[in-house]
Write a protein that holds these residues in place. Structure first.
Motif, PDB file in Angstrom:
ATOM      1  N   GLU A   1      -9.030   6.934  -5.284  1.00  0.00           N
ATOM      2  CA  GLU A   1      -8.049   6.791  -6.370  1.00  0.00           C
ATOM      3  C   GLU A   1      -7.932   8.091  -7.169  1.00  0.00           C
ATOM      4  O   GLU A   1      -6.825   8.505  -7.533  1.00  0.00           O
TER       5      GLU A   1
ATOM      6  N   TYR B   1     -10.465  -3.177  -2.313  1.00  0.00           N
ATOM      7  CA  TYR B   1     -10.056  -1.911  -2.924  1.00  0.00           C
ATOM      8  C   TYR B   1      -9.643  -2.104  -4.384  1.00  0.00           C
ATOM      9  O   TYR B   1     -10.018  -1.316  -5.250  1.00  0.00           O
ATOM     10  N   GLY B   2      -8.858  -3.138  -4.639  1.00  0.00           N
ATOM     11  CA  GLY B   2      -8.359  -3.391  -5.986  1.00  0.00           C
ATOM     12  C   GLY B   2      -9.452  -3.543  -7.022  1.00  0.00           C
ATOM     13  O   GLY B   2      -9.245  -3.270  -8.204  1.00  0.00           O
TER      14      GLY B   2
ATOM     15  N   SER C   1      -5.720   7.721   1.104  1.00  0.00           N
ATOM     16  CA  SER C   1      -5.541   6.619   0.166  1.00  0.00           C
ATOM     17  C   SER C   1      -4.872   5.421   0.841  1.00  0.00           C
ATOM     18  O   SER C   1      -5.295   4.279   0.666  1.00  0.00           O
TER      19      SER C   1
ATOM     20  N   LYS D   1      -6.598   1.764   1.244  1.00  0.00           N
ATOM     21  CA  LYS D   1      -5.960   0.566   0.700  1.00  0.00           C
ATOM     22  C   LYS D   1      -5.721  -0.489   1.783  1.00  0.00           C
ATOM     23  O   LYS D   1      -5.772  -1.679   1.518  1.00  0.00           O
TER      24      LYS D   1
ATOM     25  N   LYS E   1     -11.971   0.188  -6.887  1.00  0.00           N
ATOM     26  CA  LYS E   1     -11.379   1.452  -7.346  1.00  0.00           C
ATOM     27  C   LYS E   1     -11.746   1.753  -8.802  1.00  0.00           C
ATOM     28  O   LYS E   1     -11.581   2.874  -9.268  1.00  0.00           O
TER      29      LYS E   1
ATOM     30  N   ALA F   1       0.834  -1.205   0.000  1.00  0.00           N
ATOM     31  CA  ALA F   1       0.000   0.000   0.000  1.00  0.00           C
ATOM     32  C   ALA F   1       0.871   1.257   0.000  1.00  0.00           C
ATOM     33  O   ALA F   1       0.576   2.219  -0.717  1.00  0.00           O
TER      34      ALA F   1
ATOM     35  N   ALA G   1     -13.528   3.814  -2.905  1.00  0.00           N
ATOM     36  CA  ALA G   1     -12.221   3.465  -3.472  1.00  0.00           C
ATOM     37  C   ALA G   1     -11.971   4.233  -4.770  1.00  0.00           C
ATOM     38  O   ALA G   1     -10.858   4.725  -5.000  1.00  0.00           O
TER      39      ALA G   1
ATOM     40  N   GLN H   1       2.259   1.857  -3.410  1.00  0.00           N
ATOM     41  CA  GLN H   1       1.227   2.324  -4.336  1.00  0.00           C
ATOM     42  C   GLN H   1       0.889   3.798  -4.122  1.00  0.00           C
ATOM     43  O   GLN H   1       0.517   4.488  -5.062  1.00  0.00           O
TER      44      GLN H   1
END
Length: 182
Positions: free
Chosen positions: A159, A144-145, A134, A138, A148, A29, A155, A32
């Motif tokens: 993003e 979240y993946g 953020s 995350k 988003k 996280a 999310a 990212q």
């Protein structure tokens, strides 16, 4: 007392490359949100980067006269005290967070680039808030993946704010990075 402290420290030692708070999810996280750096790594990669940075962060290097960082820290501290003094004398409330952010960011940018850069303190504060939000999202949203990419989800909005925060930071440092890459 000193001997007792040394014994306590020796008994409490743990390998710093395996901090318990720096698990895989946190490392990912962090990378990212702020990119690859010391805070987003673990193990040997963390150790290698830390060792590469140690010389630059050594007290003698940081405080050397030719670097000028100590003068900047002192100047920023004086300016902060002057602003707080003016506010106290006038009785007008002042945004201490705003003043402290300006001083801290000035020092960090001078450390990184060796000169003062122009920036909007309110925008930098906004960028930092978006990055922290953020990171939190995350770490706490297990899907979240996926979410988003779905408009109007938290999310997705997070993003978008992260991208905005990266643009804000890029605008502050872009010209300096261009000079470094020439």
């Amino acid at each position: 007392l000193v001997a007792e402290l040394c014994v306590r420290q020796a008994n409490m030692y743990r390998d710093p490359s395996n901090f318990t708070t720096r698990n895989d999810a946190f490392a990912l996280a962090t990378r990212q949100v702020v990119g690859t750096g010391v805070t987003g790594l673990k193990g040997e990669e963390w150790r290698w980067r830390k060792m590469a940075l140690l010389k630059e962060f050594h007290r003698n290097r940081l405080l050397s006269d030719e670097r000028g960082l100590l003068k900047v820290v002192i100047q920023e501290g004086k300016e902060l005290c002057e602003e707080l003094g003016k506010a106290a004398d006038s009785g007008v409330p002042v945004g201490v967070d705003h003043l402290a952010t300006k001083a801290a960011v000035d020092v960090v940018l001078f450390f990184l680039f060796g000169r003062h850069l122009d920036f909007d303190t309110a925008l930098v504060r906004k960028s930092a808030k978006y990055m922290i939000d953020s990171l939190f999202e995350k770490l706490t949203n297990p899907i979240y993946g996926l979410t988003k990419y779905i408009p109007n989800t938290t999310a997705y909005k997070t993003e978008q704010k992260l991208k905005e925060s990266q643009i804000i930071i890029d605008e502050v440092v872009a010209s300096e990075l261009d000079l470094l890459l020439e």
